[in-house]
Scaffold this active site. Structure first.
Site, PDB file in Angstrom:
ATOM      1  N   GLY A  46       0.840  -1.191   0.000  1.00 42.07           N
ATOM      2  CA  GLY A  46       0.000   0.000   0.000  1.00 42.07           C
ATOM      3  C   GLY A  46       0.871   1.235   0.000  1.00 42.07           C
ATOM      4  O   GLY A  46       2.007   1.210   0.502  1.00 42.07           O
ATOM      5  N   GLN A  51       2.822   9.973   1.247  1.00 42.29           N
ATOM      6  CA  GLN A  51       4.168   9.414   1.431  1.00 42.29           C
ATOM      7  C   GLN A  51       5.159   9.836   0.355  1.00 42.29           C
ATOM      8  O   GLN A  51       6.361   9.700   0.531  1.00 42.29           O
ATOM      9  CB  GLN A  51       4.097   7.877   1.476  1.00 42.29           C
ATOM     10  CG  GLN A  51       3.397   7.351   2.721  1.00 42.29           C
ATOM     11  CD  GLN A  51       3.248   5.852   2.665  1.00 42.29           C
ATOM     12  OE1 GLN A  51       2.301   5.345   2.083  1.00 42.29           O
ATOM     13  NE2 GLN A  51       4.189   5.135   3.254  1.00 42.29           N
ATOM     14  N   CYS A  91       5.685  -0.137   7.491  1.00 42.82           N
ATOM     15  CA  CYS A  91       5.332   1.013   6.671  1.00 42.82           C
ATOM     16  C   CYS A  91       6.554   1.427   5.864  1.00 42.82           C
ATOM     17  O   CYS A  91       7.664   1.476   6.408  1.00 42.82           O
ATOM     18  CB  CYS A  91       4.892   2.160   7.582  1.00 42.82           C
ATOM     19  SG  CYS A  91       4.503   3.676   6.697  1.00 42.82           S
ATOM     20  N   LEU A  92       6.354   1.746   4.588  1.00 42.73           N
ATOM     21  CA  LEU A  92       7.482   2.163   3.750  1.00 42.73           C
ATOM     22  C   LEU A  92       8.104   3.461   4.267  1.00 42.73           C
ATOM     23  O   LEU A  92       9.253   3.757   3.956  1.00 42.73           O
ATOM     24  CB  LEU A  92       7.030   2.335   2.293  1.00 42.73           C
ATOM     25  CG  LEU A  92       6.583   1.035   1.594  1.00 42.73           C
ATOM     26  CD1 LEU A  92       6.011   1.339   0.215  1.00 42.73           C
ATOM     27  CD2 LEU A  92       7.742   0.051   1.505  1.00 42.73           C
ATOM     28  N   HIS A 133      -4.724   1.778   7.214  1.00 41.85           N
ATOM     29  CA  HIS A 133      -3.353   2.300   7.394  1.00 41.85           C
ATOM     30  C   HIS A 133      -3.093   3.445   6.407  1.00 41.85           C
ATOM     31  O   HIS A 133      -2.566   4.487   6.777  1.00 41.85           O
ATOM     32  CB  HIS A 133      -2.366   1.138   7.185  1.00 41.85           C
ATOM     33  CG  HIS A 133      -0.914   1.503   7.208  1.00 41.85           C
ATOM     34  ND1 HIS A 133      -0.019   0.976   8.111  1.00 41.85           N
ATOM     35  CD2 HIS A 133      -0.176   2.324   6.411  1.00 41.85           C
ATOM     36  CE1 HIS A 133       1.186   1.479   7.890  1.00 41.85           C
ATOM     37  NE2 HIS A 133       1.126   2.288   6.850  1.00 41.85           N
ATOM     38  N   GLU A 134      -3.503   3.251   5.139  1.00 42.18           N
ATOM     39  CA  GLU A 134      -3.245   4.277   4.110  1.00 42.18           C
ATOM     40  C   GLU A 134      -4.115   5.514   4.312  1.00 42.18           C
ATOM     41  O   GLU A 134      -3.664   6.638   4.088  1.00 42.18           O
ATOM     42  CB  GLU A 134      -3.446   3.711   2.701  1.00 42.18           C
ATOM     43  CG  GLU A 134      -2.609   2.477   2.341  1.00 42.18           C
ATOM     44  CD  GLU A 134      -1.130   2.596   2.646  1.00 42.18           C
ATOM     45  OE1 GLU A 134      -0.585   3.721   2.628  1.00 42.18           O
ATOM     46  OE2 GLU A 134      -0.508   1.563   2.930  1.00 42.18           O
ATOM     47  N   HIS A 137      -2.536   7.764   6.666  1.00 42.70           N
ATOM     48  CA  HIS A 137      -1.505   8.617   6.059  1.00 42.70           C
ATOM     49  C   HIS A 137      -2.118   9.904   5.513  1.00 42.70           C
ATOM     50  O   HIS A 137      -1.545  10.986   5.644  1.00 42.70           O
ATOM     51  CB  HIS A 137      -0.809   7.896   4.898  1.00 42.70           C
ATOM     52  CG  HIS A 137       0.302   6.972   5.322  1.00 42.70           C
ATOM     53  ND1 HIS A 137       1.387   7.394   6.043  1.00 42.70           N
ATOM     54  CD2 HIS A 137       0.491   5.648   5.099  1.00 42.70           C
ATOM     55  CE1 HIS A 137       2.208   6.362   6.245  1.00 42.70           C
ATOM     56  NE2 HIS A 137       1.684   5.288   5.689  1.00 42.70           N
TER      57      HIS A 137
HETATM   58 ZN    ZN Z   1       2.496   3.384   5.716  1.00 40.27          ZN
END
Ligand code: ZN
Length: 173
Positions: A46, A51, A91-92, A133-134, A137
């Site tokens: 995701g 991000q 998470c990235l 989660h996204e 963000h």
């Molecule tokens: Zn994330």
């Protein structure tokens, strides 16, 4: 298509609240392609526009093992949530850290698809977790916000130190 640079915690830009997308045009669709490319290359399941420092309510996911379920959600809104599930999330934007987070097991949401059409869908399990989660963000929230202050500070310190080391290595050629 282009791979985009992913912001990392504690970058303050990750705290920006994204604005609604007003029109789905070619520029937005090109951004969606770039988000997919960046997510697949990372690799992750995701990625939210926040991000990559684009503060629009847009996210992409693909929870399949073979890149067969790409899903782009524009202006996603959760209409209903139920059940509870605990997942070890990463998470990235917080590379190398995985911690258990509790979220709804099942969600129903409304969104706009990449053709500009409004739609509704239901998601369960990993896809539901990923979408929650996204969407966090897009609201400037990270999974580390669900952890204790002490744990979050520990992660922050280590990531800042790692980043300093990476920068130092980059100029020591
Ligand atoms: Zn994330």
């Amino acid at each position: 298509m282009a791979k985009l640079r992913i912001l990392e915690f504690p970058d303050p830009r990750l705290r920006t609240k994204a604005a609604r997308v007003e029109s789905v045009d070619d520029t937005l669709n090109a951004l969606i392609d770039d988000l997919f490319e960046t997510m697949y290359e990372a690799p992750g399941i995701g990625l939210a526009a926040t991000q990559v420092d684009v503060h629009k309510r847009l996210l992409v996911t693909d929870v399949s093992a073979d890149k067969s379920e790409p899903l782009a959600l524009i202006n996603p809104v959760i209409l209903e949530k139920d059940g509870v599930t605990v997942t070890e999330e990463g998470c990235l934007s917080v590379p190398g850290y995985y911690e258990e987070v509790e979220r709804a097991e099942h969600i129903r949401l409304r969104y706009v698809d990449r053709n500009g059409d409004e739609a509704e869908m239901e998601a369960v399990g990993l896809l539901a977790v990923c979408i929650q989660h996204e969407i966090d963000h897009l609201d400037g929230k990270l999974f580390v916000d669900y952890l204790s202050e002490a744990k979050r500070q520990r992660i922050r310190k280590r990531l800042v130190k790692d980043k300093r080391q990476r920068t130092a290595e980059a100029v020591t050629l």
